[in-house]
Design a protein around this motif. Structure first.
Motif, mmCIF file in Angstrom:
data_model
loop_
_atom_site.group_PDB
_atom_site.id
_atom_site.type_symbol
_atom_site.label_atom_id
_atom_site.label_comp_id
_atom_site.label_asym_id
_atom_site.label_seq_id
_atom_site.Cartn_x
_atom_site.Cartn_y
_atom_site.Cartn_z
ATOM 1 N N LEU A 199 0.881 -1.289 0.068
ATOM 2 C CA LEU A 199 0.081 0.083 0.019
ATOM 3 C C LEU A 199 0.907 1.257 -0.127
ATOM 4 C CD1 LEU A 199 -2.573 1.410 0.260
ATOM 5 C CD2 LEU A 199 -2.621 1.147 2.722
ATOM 6 N N ILE A 200 0.635 2.199 -1.037
ATOM 7 C CA ILE A 200 1.292 3.247 -1.023
ATOM 8 C C ILE A 200 0.748 4.340 -0.796
ATOM 9 C CG2 ILE A 200 2.687 4.802 -2.810
ATOM 10 C CD1 ILE A 200 3.541 2.261 -4.212
ATOM 11 N N PRO A 201 0.977 5.129 0.372
ATOM 12 C CA PRO A 201 0.015 6.174 0.811
ATOM 13 C C PRO A 201 -0.310 7.272 -0.297
ATOM 14 C CG PRO A 201 1.684 5.688 2.616
ATOM 15 C CD PRO A 201 1.961 4.808 1.201
ATOM 16 N N GLY A 202 -1.509 7.711 -0.641
ATOM 17 C CA GLY A 202 -1.870 8.820 -1.475
ATOM 18 C C GLY A 202 -1.841 7.976 -2.929
#
Length: 317
Positions: free
Chosen positions: A87-90
């Motif tokens: 999961l890559i924030p943003g």
């Protein structure tokens, strides 16, 4: 005459009822000709997480039971497939390999891998896949892995009739029910265990503020208490590590915490005057941890924490 009509009506009604019941169950259902499927019951989740700090010795391991009309004998092979997820924030989820391609076949269990057991009539098997093997299969190296990543393992059961069963074509009752315990799909997270709770001996130096400095060294103990329901979060007994003793002040009811996020330490919270706290790690070893703390009132100090007896400190990032 009235009684005759009443009785006749009851008889006719009964005949209609019996006739309707008979029509409901006919034609006879050919139970012996029903097609039966197969599924893999999860007997034991021996290991379903990878330790970020010890990937070399981490594994995904299960014990499975093949359930079918022949007590597991219809199983031909079981494919174990894998995909990496982050999961890559943003941005969102990133997959390796990408979702537009197939997940990677990492292991194939044969029918001969399934054997009788003493607890049930169905055939069982156990397997272990090292984290290093999964990482290599998806085209990554241990250096590419981050805490919070996940590996998606998917099982595909192929039977001797040429049929395949997996999470995408199994009924929700099979994949989601505790009775069947057959998800065909397992999320193996990369976790960062934290065990910093306890009482530490410390020395504090370079203590300074706009109110004045504190010369020399302060020695004492600092207790880091795990916060309930917050893994990796610890409440410290004194966020200034004795600095206020120089003022003749006391820590009181301040609430400052040290947070361990996959080996990256941060300090949060505030003291009794409302000043907020932060920290910077200067060095880390199994024997000692050195950091500076700073609050929004401009007070600061350098602290050296000694490892507890018999409990080495983790090497932090």
């Amino acid at each position: 005459m009235k009684m005759f009509k009443y009785t006749f009506g009851l008889v006719v009604g009964a005949l209609v009822f019996l006739s309707s019941c008979r029509d409901f169950v006919e034609p006879n259902i050919p139970y012996t000709e029903f097609d039966t499927a197969a599924y893999l019951r999860t007997i034991e989740r021996t290991s379903t997480s990878f330790n970020f700090f010890n990937l070399a010795n981490s594994n995904f391991a299960l014990t499975l039971e093949a359930v079918d009309a022949e007590d597991g004998a219809t199983v031909e092979t079981v494919e174990i497939r894998v995909r990496h997820r982050r999961l890559i924030p943003g941005v969102g989820l990133e997959y390796s390999p990408a979702l537009s391609t197939d997940d990677v076949l990492i292991r194939t269990l044969q029918a001969s891998d399934f054997a009788p057991n003493s607890d049930s009539r169905f055939l069982r098997t156990s397997f272990t896949i090292p984290a290093s093997e999964a990482i290599q299969a998806v085209g990554l190296t241990p250096a590419d892995i981050e805490g919070g990543d996940a590996f998606e393992f998917r099982l595909v059961l192929n039977d001797k009739f040429g049929r395949s069963f997996t999470n995408t074509n199994a009924d929700a009752n099979v994949t989601g029910s505790p009775f069947y315990a057959s998800p065909f799909f397992y999320n193996v997270s990369v976790v960062c265990p934290s065990d910093l709770g306890g009482t530490y001996e410390f020395t504090a130096t370079n203590m300074d503020s706009i109110y004045g400095s504190c010369d020399g060294t302060i020695s004492g103990t600092s207790t880091w208490s795990p916060v309930s329901g917050r893994p990796g979060v610890y409440r410290v007994t004194d966020g200034t590590f004795g600095f206020w003793d120089c003022y003749g002040d006391s820590w009181g009811n301040g609430d400052v915490r040290i947070n361990d996020a996959c080996g990256k330490l941060t300090m949060t919270g505030a003291d009794k005057y409302g000043a907020s706290y932060s920290m910077t790690v200067l060095s880390s070893s199994a024997e000692e941890l050195v950091f500076t703390w700073l609050n929004s009132d401009g007070e600061t100090g350098e602290v050296t924490i000694k490892a507890q007896s018999g409990k080495p400190l983790p090497i932090l990032n």
